[in-house]
Design a protein around this motif. Structure first.
Motif, PDB file in Angstrom:
ATOM      1  N   THR A 172      11.740  -8.802   1.958  1.00 33.62           N
ATOM      2  CA  THR A 172      11.570  -9.154   0.542  1.00 33.62           C
ATOM      3  C   THR A 172      10.487 -10.211   0.380  1.00 33.62           C
ATOM      4  OG1 THR A 172      13.840  -8.572  -0.042  1.00 33.62           O
ATOM      5  CG2 THR A 172      12.713 -10.136  -1.495  1.00 33.62           C
ATOM      6  N   ARG A 173      10.510 -11.231   1.233  1.00 37.20           N
ATOM      7  CA  ARG A 173       9.452 -12.247   1.145  1.00 37.20           C
ATOM      8  C   ARG A 173       8.090 -11.637   1.447  1.00 37.20           C
ATOM      9  NH1 ARG A 173      11.232 -18.331   2.935  1.00 37.20           N
ATOM     10  NH2 ARG A 173      13.109 -18.454   1.641  1.00 37.20           N
ATOM     11  N   ALA A 174       8.031 -10.789   2.473  1.00 33.77           N
ATOM     12  CA  ALA A 174       6.737 -10.224   2.865  1.00 33.77           C
ATOM     13  C   ALA A 174       6.137  -9.384   1.734  1.00 33.77           C
ATOM     14  CB  ALA A 174       6.901  -9.378   4.122  1.00 33.77           C
ATOM     15  N   TRP A 175       6.948  -8.483   1.145  1.00 32.63           N
ATOM     16  CA  TRP A 175       6.366  -7.597   0.137  1.00 32.63           C
ATOM     17  C   TRP A 175       6.228  -8.283  -1.221  1.00 32.63           C
ATOM     18  CZ3 TRP A 175       7.005  -5.227   4.596  1.00 32.63           C
ATOM     19  CH2 TRP A 175       6.139  -4.160   4.869  1.00 32.63           C
ATOM     20  N   THR A 176       7.028  -9.298  -1.482  1.00 33.72           N
ATOM     21  CA  THR A 176       6.828 -10.066  -2.713  1.00 33.72           C
ATOM     22  C   THR A 176       5.510 -10.829  -2.652  1.00 33.72           C
ATOM     23  OG1 THR A 176       9.202 -10.289  -3.117  1.00 33.72           O
ATOM     24  CG2 THR A 176       7.768 -11.901  -4.169  1.00 33.72           C
ATOM     25  N   LEU A 177       5.249 -11.468  -1.511  1.00 32.94           N
ATOM     26  CA  LEU A 177       3.992 -12.208  -1.354  1.00 32.94           C
ATOM     27  C   LEU A 177       2.800 -11.257  -1.350  1.00 32.94           C
ATOM     28  CD1 LEU A 177       5.226 -14.756   1.341  1.00 32.94           C
ATOM     29  CD2 LEU A 177       4.645 -15.276  -1.040  1.00 32.94           C
ATOM     30  N   GLY A 179       2.805  -8.454  -2.924  1.00 32.43           N
ATOM     31  CA  GLY A 179       2.708  -8.031  -4.317  1.00 32.43           C
ATOM     32  C   GLY A 179       1.914  -9.007  -5.157  1.00 32.43           C
ATOM     33  N   ARG A 180       2.078 -10.285  -4.911  1.00 37.52           N
ATOM     34  CA  ARG A 180       1.298 -11.282  -5.648  1.00 37.52           C
ATOM     35  C   ARG A 180      -0.188 -11.106  -5.374  1.00 37.52           C
ATOM     36  NH1 ARG A 180       5.044 -16.613  -4.293  1.00 37.52           N
ATOM     37  NH2 ARG A 180       6.921 -15.923  -5.450  1.00 37.52           N
ATOM     38  N   GLN A 181      -0.518 -10.828  -4.117  1.00 43.44           N
ATOM     39  CA  GLN A 181      -1.919 -10.590  -3.788  1.00 43.44           C
ATOM     40  C   GLN A 181      -2.450  -9.336  -4.492  1.00 43.44           C
ATOM     41  OE1 GLN A 181      -2.016 -10.328   0.484  1.00 43.44           O
ATOM     42  NE2 GLN A 181      -1.327 -12.442   0.798  1.00 43.44           N
ATOM     43  N   ALA A 182      -1.515  -8.382  -4.750  1.00 38.58           N
ATOM     44  CA  ALA A 182      -1.917  -7.131  -5.407  1.00 38.58           C
ATOM     45  C   ALA A 182      -1.869  -7.235  -6.922  1.00 38.58           C
ATOM     46  CB  ALA A 182      -1.007  -5.997  -4.938  1.00 38.58           C
ATOM     47  N   GLY A 183      -1.481  -8.402  -7.434  1.00 37.88           N
ATOM     48  CA  GLY A 183      -1.458  -8.596  -8.877  1.00 37.88           C
ATOM     49  C   GLY A 183      -0.111  -8.387  -9.526  1.00 37.88           C
ATOM     50  N   HIS A 184       0.971  -8.216  -8.733  1.00 40.79           N
ATOM     51  CA  HIS A 184       2.307  -8.035  -9.307  1.00 40.79           C
ATOM     52  C   HIS A 184       3.029  -9.371  -9.315  1.00 40.79           C
ATOM     53  CE1 HIS A 184       6.155  -6.255 -10.337  1.00 40.79           C
ATOM     54  NE2 HIS A 184       6.698  -6.935  -9.345  1.00 40.79           N
ATOM     55  N   SER A 595       2.558  -4.851   6.079  1.00 43.73           N
ATOM     56  CA  SER A 595       2.412  -5.221   4.663  1.00 43.73           C
ATOM     57  C   SER A 595       0.929  -5.227   4.308  1.00 43.73           C
ATOM     58  CB  SER A 595       3.046  -6.587   4.394  1.00 43.73           C
ATOM     59  OG  SER A 595       2.419  -7.593   5.149  1.00 43.73           O
ATOM     60  N   ASP A 596       0.570  -4.598   3.195  1.00 42.86           N
ATOM     61  CA  ASP A 596      -0.836  -4.361   2.861  1.00 42.86           C
ATOM     62  C   ASP A 596      -1.000  -4.469   1.349  1.00 42.86           C
ATOM     63  OD1 ASP A 596      -3.309  -3.220   2.211  1.00 42.86           O
ATOM     64  OD2 ASP A 596      -3.259  -1.875   3.939  1.00 42.86           O
ATOM     65  N   ALA A 597      -1.701  -5.513   0.885  1.00 46.61           N
ATOM     66  CA  ALA A 597      -1.890  -5.737  -0.551  1.00 46.61           C
ATOM     67  C   ALA A 597      -2.693  -4.612  -1.183  1.00 46.61           C
ATOM     68  CB  ALA A 597      -2.582  -7.078  -0.785  1.00 46.61           C
ATOM     69  N   GLY A 598      -3.696  -4.102  -0.491  1.00 45.49           N
ATOM     70  CA  GLY A 598      -4.506  -3.026  -1.045  1.00 45.49           C
ATOM     71  C   GLY A 598      -3.684  -1.769  -1.269  1.00 45.49           C
ATOM     72  N   ARG A 599      -2.841  -1.441  -0.329  1.00 45.82           N
ATOM     73  CA  ARG A 599      -1.988  -0.259  -0.464  1.00 45.82           C
ATOM     74  C   ARG A 599      -1.012  -0.426  -1.620  1.00 45.82           C
ATOM     75  NH1 ARG A 599       1.789   2.185   4.432  1.00 45.82           N
ATOM     76  NH2 ARG A 599       2.744   3.895   3.237  1.00 45.82           N
ATOM     77  N   LEU A 600      -0.437  -1.619  -1.749  1.00 46.67           N
ATOM     78  CA  LEU A 600       0.503  -1.868  -2.835  1.00 46.67           C
ATOM     79  C   LEU A 600      -0.198  -1.813  -4.191  1.00 46.67           C
ATOM     80  CD1 LEU A 600       3.326  -2.534  -3.776  1.00 46.67           C
ATOM     81  CD2 LEU A 600       2.879  -4.944  -3.297  1.00 46.67           C
TER      82      LEU A 600
END
Length: 645
Positions: A172-177, A179-184, A595-600
Motif C-alpha cells: 500500500t505504501r509503495a503503490w500510494t507513493l 501513485g503520487r508520482q503519477a498524479g493520483h 512499482s512504476d509511476a509511468g505504468r500507473l
C-alpha cells in the motif's frame, strides 16, 4: 478463581446463564460463584504501527521499504483500552483461564493474543460454543479441552495476521507513493486477499467490455414417433462452420437442411434411459448460505453475515454461523426431531415441511469425520417469534431450517432420457426428464428442469413434421454478483490459469475465509474500487487502473490461493508458520521493485478513456450481423444466449 474470557458480551452472557451461582454483574464481567466470566469486544489488540518499531517509519518513504519487524508487537485498540484493563485486573487473580473465543481461526487468535499479551502463565482450557442456548452451553462447559490442542490454529491465525500486515503496509505504501508520482492524490490500498478479488472483477469486466457478439443458428425439428411427438435439435458435424462450442455460425447450411426435412423419415438410432437419484443439498456453511440468499433474495454477503450474527447472538435461533463446514455431528441426529419441531412451531410453511419429514432417514450430512472446530449452520430448536424478526432474518432463518429439514426427505428420483434420431444422414438430439419421486425437491423449487419425452423404443421409425431455424446471439459473461463472487472465492481453482498451481489446489482451497469474505467485498466498495449496480459488482475506473498497474502476481489468485493453502496446513499441524512468513518476505522484495509511476499513470489515463467503448463496439457488431434472413415454418423470436468465454 476460574476466569472465562469470551469473544463477545453476548457469548459471555450465554455462558453465565449456564453456570451455577446466580450471575452477579460487575464492571466488564459477570461473577458466578467461583467463576468469573468476562469478554473481549472483538479484537482488543491489533498489529502495532510501523513507527512502533522505528519512529522513522511514521513518514511514508519508498527507500524505507520493505518494513519487516524483527520482533512483532501488538497494541491495544483505542476503543478497547477500558475492557482490556478489566481483563488485566481479573487475570492477575485467576488460578485458571478458560479461552472461550469463537470456534474458528480468528476466534482462537482473538482471545489467546490477549492472554499472552497480559503475560498469564497459568493453565488455559478451551471452551467451544456453537449454540448459545443454555443446554448446549452447559454441555460445552462439561467438555472443556486443553488450549494447547489448538496451538496450530493459533499459529495459522497469527501467521495470517502478520502476512496481512507485511503485505498491506508495504505494498500500500509503495503503490500510494508511486501513485503520487503519477498524479493520483489518495491512498492506493493493496491487500493479500482483497487485491486478487478485485482482479477477478476487473478481468471479468474487461472480458465483458471486449466481447464482440456474433449470431449462431440452431435448427429444430418436430418429430413424430409411435407414441407421441417431440422436439429435437440438429447436431452438426465438423464439416459445417462451427465455433469452439459446436454452434453453427452460418445460416445457409441450416436453412438448406430445414427445407428438406418436412416429411423426412428416419429412425431412433441411440437411446439412453436411466433412473437417477439425487440427495438433498447439505446443510449450509456460511458461504453457501450467502450464495443462496444472494440469488434468492438479492442480499449482499455482508447483509447475510449480519443477519446470521443476529439470529445467533440476539435471537439464539441458529448455531454458530461463521462456519466453513457443511456437515453435522452424529450426536445431533437423535436431537433433530426436537430441534426442528421447535424451529418450525410458529411458521405455516416450515410446519408443513415438518409434517413431510421422515426422521428414520439418515443422510450423509451426519458425519463426525467431516466436522472440525465447527459444524454446519443449524436451528437451535428455539421457537422463532416471527413478529420480532425482520423480513431478512425470517428469510435467512427459513433457509437454514430448510436445508437441515431436507436431510429427512428421500432422494429426488428422476427418469432421464437421451435420444438421437438419424434423418437425412444427420443426427438430431432430444432429452427429457420425468420425476418418479420429488423427494426433497419441493422444499427448494417446484420448477421441472426439462419436460419428459414420450415413450421411446430403440430403432423405432420416426417422421419429421416441421423444422425451423432460430437465430440466436452469443452474450458476454455475466458480471459478478455477491453470490457468484463468493462462490468464486470458495472455488478459486476454477479461476487459476497456471495449470501446475491448479493441480495443487484442493476443492476446499479458496480466497479468504467464511468470516472474512463478506468484509473483503465491502472493503473494496468502501475504498472506491467497486460499485454495486443493481445486483452486479463492477470495478470503478480507479480499481481497473490499479489492477492494470500492479504486477500480475499481486492481482491474480494463484499466489494467494497457495498462501491460503499453506495457512490451512499450519492450522492442521502440517505447515510451518516461520517458513510461510519468510517466503512472503522474499516475495515482497521482488514485488516492490516492480512499482512504476509511468505504468500507473498510463493505467489511470486508459481507464478514463474507455467509458464509452463497450456500447459502441456492440452496436457496431450488431449492425454488421444485422442482415435479413428467412425462416422456415413457425420459428420463435430472436433470442440471445451467454457465451462461456
Amino acid at each position: 478463581m476460574r476466569l472465562i474470557i469470551a469473544e463477545k458480551p453476548s457469548l459471555a452472557r450465554a455462558i453465565a446463564d449456564a453456570l451455577p451461582g446466580g450471575g452477579q454483574r460487575q464492571e466488564g464481567a459477570i461473577v458466578c460463584g467461583d467463576t468469573t466470566v468476562t469478554w473481549c469486544l472483538g479484537h482488543l489488540l491489533e498489529q502495532a504501527a510501523p513507527e512502533a518499531y522505528d519512529p522513522a517509519d511514521k513518514q511514508w518513504r519508498l527507500d524505507r521499504l520493505p518494513i519487516v519487524p524483527g520482533s512483532w508487537k501488538l497494541a491495544p485498540r483505542a476503543k478497547a483500552r477500558g475492557q482490556l484493563a478489566v481483563i488485566r485486573k481479573l487475570i492477575k487473580q485467576a488460578a485458571e483461564v478458560v479461552h472461550a473465543g469463537d470456534p474458528d481461526r480468528e476466534g482462537q487468535l482473538l482471545v489467546q493474543e490477549v492472554i499472552e499479551y497480559l503475560n498469564y502463565r497459568g493453565p488455559v482450557s478451551r471452551l467451544l460454543v456453537s449454540d448459545l442456548n443454555r443446554p448446549a452451553v452447559a454441555r460445552a462447559l462439561s467438555k472443556l479441552a486443553s488450549n494447547a490442542d489448538f496451538q496450530p490454529l493459533f499459529q495459522a491465525a497469527q501467521a495470517r495476521s502478520r502476512a496481512d500486515w507485511l503485505y498491506g503496509i508495504n505494498l500500500t505504501r509503495a503503490w500510494t507513493l508511486t501513485g503520487r508520482q503519477a498524479g493520483h492524490d489518495g491512498v492506493l490500498s493493496v491487500g493479500r486477499v482483497q487485491t486478487p478479488v478485485l482482479g477477478l472483477i476487473v478481468r471479468r469486466d474487461n472480458a465483458i467490455r471486449d466481447f464482440t457478439p456474433y449470431p449462431f443458428y440452431p435448427l429444430w425439428v418436430d418429430i413424430e414417433v409411435a407414441r407421441g411427438r417431440l422436439r429435437a435439435w440438429w447436431a452438426p458435424t465438423e464439416r459445417q462452420p462451427l465455433d469452439d462450442q459446436g454452434r453453427l455460425v452460418e445460416r445457409a447450411p441450416a436453412d438448406a437442411l430445414a427445407a428438406r426435412l418436412p416429411g423426412a423419415e428416419g429412425r431412433l438410432a441411440k437411446l439412453e434411459q436411466n433412473e437417477k437419484r439425487q440427495n438433498a443439498p447439505l446443510p449450509y456453511s456460511l458461504s453457501a448460505l450467502q450464495v443462496d440468499a444472494a440469488r434468492r433474495f438479492g442480499l449482499s454477503a455482508q447483509t447475510v453475515l449480519d443477519v446470521c450474527q443476529s439470529l445467533y447472538e440476539r435471537h439464539k435461533l441458529i448455531t454458530y454461523p461463521r462456519s466453513d463446514c457443511r456437515y453435522l455431528p452424529e450426536e445431533h441426529l437423535p436431537l433433530a426431531r426436537k430441534s426442528l419441531g421447535g424451529a418450525c412451531r410458529n411458521d405455516a410453511t416450515l410446519s408443513e415441511w415438518l409434517e413431510g419429514a421422515d426422521f428414520s432417514l439418515r443422510s450423509k450430512a451426519w458425519n463426525d469425520k467431516q466436522v472440525g472446530a465447527h459444524h454446519a449452520l443449524a436451528p437451535t430448536g428455539k421457537a422463532a417469534d416471527f413478529a420480532t424478526l425482520s423480513e431478512m432474518e425470517a428469510q435467512v432463518f427459513r433457509l437454514v431450517v430448510r436445508n437441515v429439514m431436507a436431510q429427512f426427505y428421500p432422494p429426488l428420483r428422476t427418469f432421464e432420457v437421451k435420444a438421437e434420431f438419424h434423418l437425412l444422414d444427420e443426427a438430431f438430439r432430444a432429452r427429457g426428464q420425468s420425476v418418479l419421486d420429488p423427494g426433497w425437491k419441493p422444499l427448494f423449487t417446484t420448477k421441472e428442469d426439462s419436460p419428459p419425452l414420450p415413450p421411446l423404443t430403440q430403432g423405432e421409425p420416426c417422421r419429421t413434421r416441421e423444422a425451423g431455424v432460430e437465430e440466436k446471439e452469443t452474450r458476454p459473461p455475466e458480471p459478478f454478483t455477491d453470490a457468484s463472487l463468493i462462490k468464486a472465492m470458495m472455488n478459486i481453482g476454477r479461476y487459476v490459469e497456471d495449470p501446475e498451481v491448479r493441480r495443487t489446489l484442493r476443492e476446499t482451497d479458496g480466497l479468504g475465509t467464511e468470516a472474512t469474505r463478506a468484509g473483503i467485498i465491502e472493503t473494496l466498495v468502501q475504498r472506491g474500487y467497486l460499485v454495486r449496480k443493481q445486483k452486479a459488482l463492477r470495478a470503478t475506473k480507479l480499481g481497473t487502473a490499479l489492477i492494470s498497474a500492479l504486477p500480475a502476481a499481486v492481482s491474480t489468485p494463484e499466489r494467494t490461493a497457495l498462501w491460503e493453502q499453506r495457512l490451512s496446513g499450519i492450522a492442521e499441524g502440517s505447515g510451518d508458520a516461520r517458513a510461510f512468513q519468510q517466503a512472503l518476505i522474499d516475495d515482497l522484495y521482488g514485488l516492490l521493485k516492480q512499482s512504476d509511476a509511468g505504468r500507473l499513470r498510463s493505467s489511470l489515463q486508459t481507464a478514463q478513456g474507455e467509458a464509452a467503448a463497450p456500447a459502441k463496439r456492440i452496436a457496431q457488431a450488431r449492425k454488421g450481423a444485422g442482415k435479413k434472413t428467412t425462416r422456415r415454418k413457425s420459428t420463435p423470436a430472436r433470442k440471445t444466449t451467454r457465451s462461456s468465454s
